[in-house]
Design an enzyme around this catalytic site. Structure first.
Site, PDB file in Angstrom:
ATOM      1  N   ARG B  51       0.833  -1.211   0.000  1.00 34.42           N
ATOM      2  CA  ARG B  51       0.000   0.000   0.000  1.00 34.42           C
ATOM      3  C   ARG B  51       0.860   1.250   0.000  1.00 34.42           C
ATOM      4  O   ARG B  51       2.016   1.205   0.387  1.00 34.42           O
ATOM      5  CB  ARG B  51      -0.852   0.054   1.279  1.00 34.42           C
ATOM      6  CG  ARG B  51      -1.612  -1.188   1.552  1.00 34.42           C
ATOM      7  CD  ARG B  51      -2.218  -1.074   2.947  1.00 34.42           C
ATOM      8  NE  ARG B  51      -2.704  -2.379   3.386  1.00 34.42           N
ATOM      9  CZ  ARG B  51      -3.245  -2.603   4.569  1.00 34.42           C
ATOM     10  NH1 ARG B  51      -3.363  -1.619   5.452  1.00 34.42           N
ATOM     11  NH2 ARG B  51      -3.659  -3.799   4.885  1.00 34.42           N
ATOM     12  N   ASP B  53       0.199   5.432   1.419  1.00 28.90           N
ATOM     13  CA  ASP B  53      -0.747   6.267   2.162  1.00 28.90           C
ATOM     14  C   ASP B  53      -1.278   7.440   1.336  1.00 28.90           C
ATOM     15  O   ASP B  53      -0.735   7.765   0.286  1.00 28.90           O
ATOM     16  CB  ASP B  53      -0.050   6.838   3.401  1.00 28.90           C
ATOM     17  CG  ASP B  53       0.018   5.809   4.518  1.00 28.90           C
ATOM     18  OD1 ASP B  53      -0.749   4.835   4.472  1.00 28.90           O
ATOM     19  OD2 ASP B  53       0.850   5.986   5.429  1.00 28.90           O
ATOM     20  N   TYR B 111      12.375   3.619  -2.267  1.00 30.09           N
ATOM     21  CA  TYR B 111      11.607   4.836  -2.050  1.00 30.09           C
ATOM     22  C   TYR B 111      12.541   6.021  -2.218  1.00 30.09           C
ATOM     23  O   TYR B 111      13.714   5.938  -1.883  1.00 30.09           O
ATOM     24  CB  TYR B 111      11.044   4.882  -0.624  1.00 30.09           C
ATOM     25  CG  TYR B 111       9.870   3.973  -0.376  1.00 30.09           C
ATOM     26  CD1 TYR B 111       8.577   4.398  -0.626  1.00 30.09           C
ATOM     27  CD2 TYR B 111      10.054   2.685   0.128  1.00 30.09           C
ATOM     28  CE1 TYR B 111       7.484   3.567  -0.394  1.00 30.09           C
ATOM     29  CE2 TYR B 111       8.968   1.845   0.366  1.00 30.09           C
ATOM     30  CZ  TYR B 111       7.689   2.299   0.103  1.00 30.09           C
ATOM     31  OH  TYR B 111       6.609   1.477   0.335  1.00 30.09           O
ATOM     32  N   ARG B 199       9.232   7.852   6.121  1.00 29.13           N
ATOM     33  CA  ARG B 199       8.912   9.212   6.558  1.00 29.13           C
ATOM     34  C   ARG B 199       9.493   9.524   7.936  1.00 29.13           C
ATOM     35  O   ARG B 199       9.898  10.658   8.199  1.00 29.13           O
ATOM     36  CB  ARG B 199       7.394   9.429   6.517  1.00 29.13           C
ATOM     37  CG  ARG B 199       6.888   9.500   5.060  1.00 29.13           C
ATOM     38  CD  ARG B 199       5.390   9.341   4.943  1.00 29.13           C
ATOM     39  NE  ARG B 199       4.686  10.356   5.704  1.00 29.13           N
ATOM     40  CZ  ARG B 199       3.359  10.403   5.820  1.00 29.13           C
ATOM     41  NH1 ARG B 199       2.611   9.475   5.205  1.00 29.13           N
ATOM     42  NH2 ARG B 199       2.795  11.347   6.523  1.00 29.13           N
TER      43      ARG B 199
END
Lengths: 246, 246
Positions: B51, B53, B111, B199
């Protein structure tokens, strides 16, 4: 009353253009509503160098307003940015002499238009650059640009819907097209522009790049003074009001 | 039944994340609705590598689905792009062996996180890069990155809300920070990531850059296994799922 000049930027994607309209989100509407908060409900009229249409961006739009508040230029910038939405930004403020006018005193304006010339779309820039997937002859576009420089009657390149008083003679100081990899950057710098003029010029220059029109056909197009024979109006998302000169 | 693997990109700004939810606009929801149109109302389940966000972007998310239609990979790409909204794009499709699974077969994920490190905001990229106006010591950030490479228990750097089964030990192959003028580009490449891990790592690395934490404090933070002592969770807009390796 002190007069304040601001250089502002906005992302045109979520505005119904610059000019205030009832029940529509506009740049002028947001500016005046922020100023009203600063002035405790007194409404303040904002004057810009000119309008921009729905979806058209600005990197260096210029506005002015009058205020009875005696703030420094830095305080104006901070106060406005604290109240404005995140797609509208004041880069600089300046206290200007009383006779300054954001529209009447314009000496030149610069618009830039960006084209993404490749097959694949770039979803992250879909509102910030015009995706044009057809192959282009940049050298032809560059040659066509040169025919547009100077003083001409731009009737062919202005919207038939235009309701401008007076003639359609304008002077362009610079018309250029640079290619940066897959991106094209058009620069238009002139004394003034007619309604939709930059977008029709870009649409026509892209037709030149595709080989549908020859560079020197620009001369004939200008002489014909007929909107129906020019290229399509390129879409709003590629267009930026870049700088206003006083 | 033929199995199709697609590499997709999406602008996370207007999605409530990847995973399908009733009455919310999600990436999975849009993909399944496009596939349903192609399959004449039969619903098709889409499986992703994982997933993302709300607000998180993807340049190279990977999905798979099964279909009884016998289309070529190019036709899948074209058919999907014709039906998908303009913030969701299929870069490539591939017919894959039956045993392929977009989630279970992931070998590594990459990422990237982008930071705009200057005083002025950039309204045109407000949803695509994290604006961080404080001055940063990049050399310190680079040193801190090195302590994160390797196999560690990343409990300190995972959301307290995480409900992952099993341990929180993950292996990072690459953690780096490059500066391109006013922009910072963080790269995180690893075998797997915990909820909000990138993050929180970025939030912590920015604290290192500001001098609030020393680079070698990363060791102590990892050992403590305590989310409350790490930095803030950096916002979604700077984060991109960049690539999934199989």
């Amino acid at each position: 009353m002190p007069k304040v000049k601001c250089t502002i930027a906005y992302d045109g994607s979520h505005f119904f253009g610059y000019q205030i309209q009832p029940d529509k989100r506009t740049v002028q509407g947001e500016l005046e509503s922020a100023l009203q908060k600063i002035h405790k409900k007194n409404s303040i009229r904002v004057h810009a160098s000119g309008r921009t249409d729905t979806g058209v961006h600005a990197k260096g739009q210029t506005i002015h307003f009058e205020s009875d508040l005696k703030l420094s230029s830095e305080s104006w910038t901070r106060a406005l940015n604290a109240l404005l939405p995140d797609d509208l930004y004041v880069h600089q403020s300046e206290i200007v002499p009383d006779q300054f006018h954001a529209r009447f005193d314009v000496v030149e304006k610069e618009y830039r238009y960006f084209v993404l010339n490749r097959e694949e779309r770039d979803i992250f820039r879909r509102k910030y650059i015009y995706h044009y997937p057809y192959s282009l002859d940049i050298e032809k576009i560059e040659r066509a640009c040169k025919y547009l420089i100077g003083t001409h009657d731009f009737t062919t390149f202005s919207s038939a819907r235009a309701t401008v008083k007076g003639d359609k003679i304008r002077t362009l100081f610079e018309v250029s097209c640079r290619s940066h990899g897959e991106e094209l950057e058009f620069v238009f710098r002139g004394s003034g522009f007619l309604y939709n003029m930059v977008r029709i010029l870009v649409g026509t220059l892209l037709s030149v790049g595709q080989g549908k029109i020859e560079p020197n056909d620009i001369i004939t197009l200008l002489e014909a003074k007929d909107r129906s024979i020019a290229g399509k109006t390129a879409p709003a998302e590629g267009l930026y009001l870049w700088r206003v000169g006083y």
